[in-house]
Design a protein around this motif. Sequence first.
Motif, PDB file in Angstrom:
ATOM      1  N   ARG A   1      62.219 -46.805 -51.928  1.00 33.54           N
ATOM      2  CA  ARG A   1      62.125 -45.386 -52.276  1.00 33.54           C
ATOM      3  C   ARG A   1      61.112 -44.680 -51.385  1.00 33.54           C
ATOM      4  O   ARG A   1      61.340 -43.563 -50.925  1.00 33.54           O
ATOM      5  CB  ARG A   1      61.742 -45.222 -53.737  1.00 33.54           C
ATOM      6  N   TRP A   2      59.986 -45.336 -51.130  1.00 39.76           N
ATOM      7  CA  TRP A   2      58.988 -44.731 -50.244  1.00 39.76           C
ATOM      8  C   TRP A   2      59.545 -44.528 -48.845  1.00 39.76           C
ATOM      9  O   TRP A   2      59.416 -43.446 -48.269  1.00 39.76           O
ATOM     10  CB  TRP A   2      57.746 -45.620 -50.186  1.00 39.76           C
ATOM     11  N   ALA A   3      60.171 -45.563 -48.289  1.00 39.70           N
ATOM     12  CA  ALA A   3      60.719 -45.451 -46.932  1.00 39.70           C
ATOM     13  C   ALA A   3      61.777 -44.366 -46.855  1.00 39.70           C
ATOM     14  O   ALA A   3      61.829 -43.591 -45.888  1.00 39.70           O
ATOM     15  CB  ALA A   3      61.294 -46.798 -46.487  1.00 39.70           C
ATOM     16  N   THR A   4      62.631 -44.297 -47.874  1.00 45.94           N
ATOM     17  CA  THR A   4      63.681 -43.276 -47.896  1.00 45.94           C
ATOM     18  C   THR A   4      63.085 -41.880 -47.926  1.00 45.94           C
ATOM     19  O   THR A   4      63.445 -41.001 -47.130  1.00 45.94           O
ATOM     20  CB  THR A   4      64.586 -43.484 -49.125  1.00 45.94           C
ATOM     21  N   GLY A   5      62.169 -41.647 -48.860  1.00 46.33           N
ATOM     22  CA  GLY A   5      61.583 -40.315 -48.997  1.00 46.33           C
ATOM     23  C   GLY A   5      60.786 -39.890 -47.774  1.00 46.33           C
ATOM     24  O   GLY A   5      60.843 -38.732 -47.349  1.00 46.33           O
ATOM     25  N   LEU A   6      60.039 -40.814 -47.197  1.00 41.54           N
ATOM     26  CA  LEU A   6      59.239 -40.477 -46.015  1.00 41.54           C
ATOM     27  C   LEU A   6      60.116 -40.129 -44.829  1.00 41.54           C
ATOM     28  O   LEU A   6      59.821 -39.195 -44.066  1.00 41.54           O
ATOM     29  CB  LEU A   6      58.306 -41.643 -45.683  1.00 41.54           C
TER      30      LEU A   6
ATOM     31  N   TRP B   1      62.508 -51.340 -46.156  1.00 42.76           N
ATOM     32  CA  TRP B   1      62.455 -50.230 -45.214  1.00 42.76           C
ATOM     33  C   TRP B   1      63.748 -50.092 -44.431  1.00 42.76           C
ATOM     34  O   TRP B   1      64.174 -48.974 -44.111  1.00 42.76           O
ATOM     35  CB  TRP B   1      61.277 -50.414 -44.257  1.00 42.76           C
ATOM     36  N   LEU B   2      64.403 -51.197 -44.127  1.00 40.65           N
ATOM     37  CA  LEU B   2      65.689 -51.139 -43.427  1.00 40.65           C
ATOM     38  C   LEU B   2      66.725 -50.414 -44.267  1.00 40.65           C
ATOM     39  O   LEU B   2      67.465 -49.548 -43.769  1.00 40.65           O
ATOM     40  CB  LEU B   2      66.168 -52.555 -43.093  1.00 40.65           C
ATOM     41  N   PHE B   3      66.801 -50.728 -45.566  1.00 38.95           N
ATOM     42  CA  PHE B   3      67.768 -50.068 -46.426  1.00 38.95           C
ATOM     43  C   PHE B   3      67.391 -48.617 -46.688  1.00 38.95           C
ATOM     44  O   PHE B   3      68.263 -47.780 -46.915  1.00 38.95           O
ATOM     45  CB  PHE B   3      67.908 -50.843 -47.736  1.00 38.95           C
ATOM     46  N   GLY B   4      66.096 -48.315 -46.660  1.00 40.53           N
ATOM     47  CA  GLY B   4      65.694 -46.921 -46.743  1.00 40.53           C
ATOM     48  C   GLY B   4      66.192 -46.129 -45.549  1.00 40.53           C
ATOM     49  O   GLY B   4      66.682 -45.002 -45.691  1.00 40.53           O
ATOM     50  N   LEU B   5      66.087 -46.725 -44.354  1.00 41.46           N
ATOM     51  CA  LEU B   5      66.588 -46.087 -43.144  1.00 41.46           C
ATOM     52  C   LEU B   5      68.102 -45.891 -43.209  1.00 41.46           C
ATOM     53  O   LEU B   5      68.618 -44.814 -42.884  1.00 41.46           O
ATOM     54  CB  LEU B   5      66.213 -46.922 -41.926  1.00 41.46           C
ATOM     55  N   LEU B   6      68.826 -46.924 -43.648  1.00 42.86           N
ATOM     56  CA  LEU B   6      70.286 -46.809 -43.762  1.00 42.86           C
ATOM     57  C   LEU B   6      70.679 -45.731 -44.757  1.00 42.86           C
ATOM     58  O   LEU B   6      71.648 -44.988 -44.536  1.00 42.86           O
ATOM     59  CB  LEU B   6      70.876 -48.160 -44.186  1.00 42.86           C
ATOM     60  N   GLY B   7      69.926 -45.628 -45.861  1.00 40.80           N
ATOM     61  CA  GLY B   7      70.229 -44.599 -46.855  1.00 40.80           C
ATOM     62  C   GLY B   7      70.066 -43.203 -46.306  1.00 40.80           C
ATOM     63  O   GLY B   7      70.887 -42.314 -46.578  1.00 40.80           O
ATOM     64  N   VAL B   8      69.033 -42.974 -45.509  1.00 35.77           N
ATOM     65  CA  VAL B   8      68.809 -41.655 -44.914  1.00 35.77           C
ATOM     66  C   VAL B   8      69.889 -41.341 -43.873  1.00 35.77           C
ATOM     67  O   VAL B   8      70.364 -40.203 -43.781  1.00 35.77           O
ATOM     68  CB  VAL B   8      67.409 -41.585 -44.293  1.00 35.77           C
ATOM     69  N   ILE B   9      70.295 -42.357 -43.100  1.00 31.23           N
ATOM     70  CA  ILE B   9      71.366 -42.143 -42.115  1.00 31.23           C
ATOM     71  C   ILE B   9      72.657 -41.736 -42.809  1.00 31.23           C
ATOM     72  O   ILE B   9      73.353 -40.808 -42.377  1.00 31.23           O
ATOM     73  CB  ILE B   9      71.567 -43.413 -41.267  1.00 31.23           C
ATOM     74  N   LEU B  10      72.998 -42.410 -43.903  1.00 30.71           N
ATOM     75  CA  LEU B  10      74.203 -42.060 -44.664  1.00 30.71           C
ATOM     76  C   LEU B  10      74.109 -40.647 -45.236  1.00 30.71           C
ATOM     77  O   LEU B  10      75.104 -39.921 -45.301  1.00 30.71           O
ATOM     78  CB  LEU B  10      74.428 -43.076 -45.787  1.00 30.71           C
ATOM     79  N   LYS B  11      72.887 -40.246 -45.631  1.00 29.02           N
ATOM     80  CA  LYS B  11      72.703 -38.889 -46.148  1.00 29.02           C
ATOM     81  C   LYS B  11      72.910 -37.861 -45.044  1.00 29.02           C
ATOM     82  O   LYS B  11      73.569 -36.834 -45.247  1.00 29.02           O
ATOM     83  CB  LYS B  11      71.308 -38.751 -46.755  1.00 29.02           C
ATOM     84  N   LEU B  12      72.361 -38.122 -43.857  1.00 28.66           N
ATOM     85  CA  LEU B  12      72.505 -37.188 -42.739  1.00 28.66           C
ATOM     86  C   LEU B  12      73.958 -37.066 -42.289  1.00 28.66           C
ATOM     87  O   LEU B  12      74.382 -35.998 -41.835  1.00 28.66           O
ATOM     88  CB  LEU B  12      71.625 -37.635 -41.574  1.00 28.66           C
ATOM     89  N   LEU B  13      74.708 -38.154 -42.435  1.00 30.53           N
ATOM     90  CA  LEU B  13      76.130 -38.127 -42.069  1.00 30.53           C
ATOM     91  C   LEU B  13      76.996 -37.531 -43.161  1.00 30.53           C
ATOM     92  O   LEU B  13      78.201 -37.368 -42.978  1.00 30.53           O
ATOM     93  CB  LEU B  13      76.606 -39.549 -41.745  1.00 30.53           C
ATOM     94  N   GLY B  14      76.391 -37.215 -44.299  1.00 29.50           N
ATOM     95  CA  GLY B  14      77.140 -36.628 -45.405  1.00 29.50           C
ATOM     96  C   GLY B  14      77.981 -37.613 -46.185  1.00 29.50           C
ATOM     97  O   GLY B  14      78.876 -37.211 -46.934  1.00 29.50           O
ATOM     98  N   ILE B  15      77.715 -38.902 -46.027  1.00 30.22           N
ATOM     99  CA  ILE B  15      78.514 -39.927 -46.712  1.00 30.22           C
ATOM    100  C   ILE B  15      78.018 -40.151 -48.132  1.00 30.22           C
ATOM    101  O   ILE B  15      78.806 -40.334 -49.056  1.00 30.22           O
ATOM    102  CB  ILE B  15      78.476 -41.245 -45.914  1.00 30.22           C
ATOM    103  N   SER B  16      76.712 -40.134 -48.336  1.00 29.88           N
ATOM    104  CA  SER B  16      76.167 -40.329 -49.673  1.00 29.88           C
ATOM    105  C   SER B  16      74.837 -39.618 -49.779  1.00 29.88           C
ATOM    106  O   SER B  16      74.258 -39.194 -48.772  1.00 29.88           O
ATOM    107  CB  SER B  16      75.992 -41.824 -49.982  1.00 29.88           C
TER     108      SER B  16
END
Length: 583
Positions: free
Chosen positions: A338-343, A452-467
């Motif tokens: 959650r920290w990695a995602t939010g940051l 942190w890796l999954f936080g990065l993947l989550g943000v990438i998916l958000k930027l792509l509009g997937i989730s």
Amino acid sequence: MTELRWIPYFTPRSQSDYVRHHPKKLPDEYKQLSSKIEDVVRKSINPSDIIEGDFSAFSNVQRNNHPTIIKVVWENKEAHSNRSVPHLVYLSREKRPKHPHHAKAGAMNVLTRVSGLMTNAPYMLNVDCDMFANSQNIILHAMCMLLGSKNENENAFVQYPQVFYDGLKDDPFGNQMTVLWKYVGQGISGIQGPFYSGTGCVHRRKVIYGLSPNYVKVGETNAESMKHGKSADEELLNVFGKEFTKSAADALNGKAVCPDMLTETIEAAYQVAGVGYEYGTHWGKKVGWMYGSTTEDVLTGLSIHNKGWRSIIYAPNPPAFLGCAPTGGPAAMTQQKRWATGLLEILLSKNFPIFGTLFANLQFRQCLAYFWILSWGLRSVPELCYAALPAYSIITNSHFLPKGQEPAYYIPIAVFLIYNMYTLSEYLRTSLSIRAWWNNQRMGRITTMSAWLFGLLGVILKLLGISETVFEVTRKDQSTSSDEGTEDTEAGKFTFDRSPVFVPPTAMLFMQLTALATALLRLQPPARDGVGSGSLETMCSVLLVVCLLPFLKGLFGSGKYGIPLSTIFKSAGLALLFYTLCY
């Protein structure tokens, strides 16, 4: 909360003294209260059969679909008495499935508005539900730093370090952050001050309302409003909403005007706690706790520092607040993810700190400090590459580090020793053990290549509009202990679940073990340039296996201490794919 016998727990006296004199009474009463509330929520009994009127508002409600619930548990009618108990008000904001509630940031904004109507106190103490006050002088200490002619236009909030009452010995999960608070927190206090960490913080209300250090009083029309032909009242209406205009104006002008009776504000409080109140206002955008990140605390602190405000870190002895830290692998990984995602959400948005330096009042060195913490998630990619490099070199019989006969052989060894000796000295100077230093070094490797890796993947998916990113609440179970006060023998052991966050470290462990087995069995291909892998590559691989020792033990563990078979199969498949691609 329910009867007067609970008051000693909340009044400024030592909690340990109360628990020592009442070792069984407090936990039993808490369990009884929790059981009553849970029974009502499950609709297993009639609310009126428990305590008439107290719990009826909680019947027929769902966690994410219920109206606003406000209960004045205790109203202080002796405001000028030093021995009186402050107001105690229970608030549960309205939630509806089709309306975003903005997680903790939304809750904090509702609490700010309701408290603004009921008391409008110029200072607000923000403490998480899993923390309690450890000293009766907390507010007095904060006031010493916030009051005064200079401080009024300089310091926005006072941040107390997070200290944990149930912290496991030697910090096995690397989440107590003692060294980080001591060196980073106190280091940046010489610039614009520490980051806002979401709890243990005393805020100035008018700063939360968006005021800058070089403010003008709201009664006067500022230049920006004049450009749009708006009066001060119209501006406040657009920013804060209709029911909150007067309260906001009083707070911004330094007037702590509060009603004689709390009941006079209940109707307006229900209005400002509704799901639709923030539509058309600037809540979460320019005032209040900021929306747009699962780490709303860092984003809110960044917006405050952007305006030119400073913050203060204060670490009294004994600690001001004590809380509980996550225990177990899944809880620790959830928190770090959650920290990695939010940051990263902050870093990859319009709130990028460099914009605050270029177009606002964020100092450059403070910008660098924010960039350091916001880029945590980005470290996962190079960390994985560097971790895979020794295994690749051993399997392919190549090298990326100097050989023993080269003069440069001792350079990476020297860098490694100097870095680790320096970090070890930081822990020793903080009165921590060598084991605590090692646990934090080990968890640094595990966390970076997993959460942190999954936080990065989550943000990438958000930027792509997937989730969309999801605010995941960290489960914080108190560490168990025996009657004699000794820690449970199982406390500190790494635990696992079926979360995919454990796949990358397990796969990395398989890759290193495969590489070492390849070298041991002499299955390496001939070196292309006549110089194959050497001792430094082997030492790097062995070091990674030692760092991933909890996962090695998890391969042979059972229950929550064992890695699930599904995770093992997925990790083995990734390791096999890596081995195949090496040839």
